[in-house]
Design an enzyme around this catalytic site. Structure first.
Site, PDB file in Angstrom:
ATOM      1  CG  ASP A 137      33.334  62.926  -4.034  1.00  0.00           C
ATOM      2  OD1 ASP A 137      33.556  62.091  -3.151  1.00  0.00           O
ATOM      3  OD2 ASP A 137      33.942  62.946  -5.135  1.00  0.00           O
ATOM      4  CB  SER A 138      31.043  60.024   0.423  1.00  0.00           C
ATOM      5  OG  SER A 138      31.317  60.879   1.527  1.00  0.00           O
ATOM      6  CG  ASP A 176      36.205  64.794  -2.074  1.00  0.00           C
ATOM      7  OD1 ASP A 176      37.384  64.669  -2.448  1.00  0.00           O
ATOM      8  OD2 ASP A 176      35.590  63.923  -1.434  1.00  0.00           O
ATOM      9  CE  LYS A 206      38.943  63.212  -0.584  1.00  0.00           C
ATOM     10  NZ  LYS A 206      38.751  62.352  -1.798  1.00  0.00           N
ATOM     11  CD  GLU A 275      37.872  55.002  -1.140  1.00  0.00           C
ATOM     12  OE1 GLU A 275      36.717  54.527  -1.078  1.00  0.00           O
ATOM     13  OE2 GLU A 275      38.109  56.181  -1.487  1.00  0.00           O
TER      14      GLU A 275
END
Length: 396
Positions: A137-138, A176, A206, A275
């Site tokens: 989703d970045s 995502d 994810k 992360e």
């Protein structure tokens, strides 16, 4: 009326011919310009027109015939998706599956993960031999220009996931789950995850969160949907975390993160992303759980690593501390675009090699048609001028 119709036909024919000449040779005019667009390939054997193509030919204006040798060597004449023939090595690698990832983990071979957001980036990741492709989703920020990952919708993620899937043949594809598509209930998560698998063509999903998401992850895995967990800095929740900050820096928070990792493992995650976690904490988590950890800003002690493709390629300049910039493509791309602009402005592009050839005999017929139309138009213009002059004199 008949004369008027004849004049319109002549003018239309002249316009078609002149327009065709301009299309054939941009920024040039006249016979010499058209001849410049013909190529030595015109003397090579030509692929014959089909009956359908012949029906479309009109008034002596020939359709383009491509030399057979050119057709065989260059199957595509326009920008298009890479064909299988262009990248034979692209399919030499066996398909990466969950079993493959498990084997890599057991023999302690680091697992490579890279983000992709469309067909070209997905194809490149796959060709590079990356083990796992993440439609993260970045892409909300690096591809769509949103200010955070929380803004992207499920439909947008599905659109991008399908594009990446079309370019992915060997890499394991995970996507995502967007913010707001899985937190309410396990039933909501299942319904949307099924869409990611069926419509998005992903092989796994994810989702972010620790032990509070364990029941949802358990339900997903029970219905056969592989799940990649994500703890530490969870960007979808960055507002509640006080921003994009390193997580697990205190003993209490590190202990809670270990508990989260164990809960996700027990719920059935096939791997867990860590992360922005201190290296000692990430290394310990990797040692105490029995599924792979994928680090991003979590040090070298993880089972694998993931980066955002645009960051490691230097597309936007500033990158997080944990990211290594392998290329500065922004400078290369901007430089190439400036060169293109300069070439167009100066007339250097397109050059002769960028023009399509025309058979010499058809070129002669075409030029003769243009000359005939020009003569007829000049004659018609002269008649109109005389007629206008006579009318003006009569009125006087």
């Amino acid at each position: 009326m008949a004369a008027s119709a004849r004049l319109s036909a002549i003018q239309l024919g002249s316009k078609v011919a002149l327009l065709s000449a301009r299309i054939a040779t941009p920024r040039s005019s006249g016979t010499s310009a058209l001849v410049a667009c013909s190529s030595s390939t015109a003397s090579l054997p030509l692929r014959p027109f089909s009956q359908q193509q012949q029906r479309y030919a009109f008034h002596g204006m020939a359709l383009r015939q491509t030399p057979i040798s050119t057709c065989l060597h260059n199957r595509r004449c326009y920008s298009s998706r890479p064909s299988d023939a262009d990248q034979p090595h692209h399919h030499a690698r066996q398909k990466v599956t969950l079993a493959t990832l498990r084997k890599l983990y057991k023999r302690r071979e680091p697992i490579t993960v890279m983000t992709a957001h469309d067909f070209p980036t997905g194809t490149l990741v796959d060709k590079a031999g990356i083990d796992m492709t993440l439609v993260g989703d970045s892409l909300a920020m690096v591809a769509l220009g949103y200010t955070s990952t929380s803004e992207i919708t499920l439909d947008e993620m599905l659109h991008h996931c399908r594009a990446v899937a079309r370019g992915t043949r060997s890499s394991f594809l995970v996507a995502d789950m967007p913010f707001g598509t899985y937190e309410t209930s396990p039933e909501q998560a299942i319904a949307n995850a099924v869409r990611m698998i069926k419509e998005g063509k992903a092989e796994a999903v994810k989702l972010e969160g620790g032990k509070e998401m364990a029941p949802t992850i358990a339900r997903l895995t029970q219905v056969g949907i592989p799940v990649l967990g994500h703890i530490g800095l969870t960007p979808q929740r960055q507002a509640s975390l006080g921003g994009y900050k390193v997580q697990g820096k205190t003993v209490a928070k590190a202990k809670a993160m270990i508990e989260d990792a164990l809960a996700l493992q027990d719920a059935g995650c096939y791997a867990i992303v860590l992360e922005a976690v201190p290296e000692p904490v990430a290394r310990h988590i990797t040692n105490v759980i029995s599924v792979p950890t994928i680090g991003i800003g979590a040090g070298a002690g993880c089972s694998g690593q993931v980066l955002v493709q645009q960051d490691m390629l230097g597309m936007y300049g500033r990158v997080p501390r944990f990211c290594k910039t392998y290329r500065n493509l922004a400078d290369e791309v901007v430089g190439a675009l400036k060169e293109y602009s300069a070439d167009v402005k100066s007339g250097a592009f397109p050059a002769e090699e960028h023009c399509y050839p025309m058979p010499q005999e058809e070129l002669k017929r075409f030029m003769k048609m243009i000359e005939q139309h020009d003569v007829e138009k000049a004659s018609t213009d002269e008649e109109e001028r005389k007629h206008a002059s006579e009318l003006a004199t009569g009125h006087a």
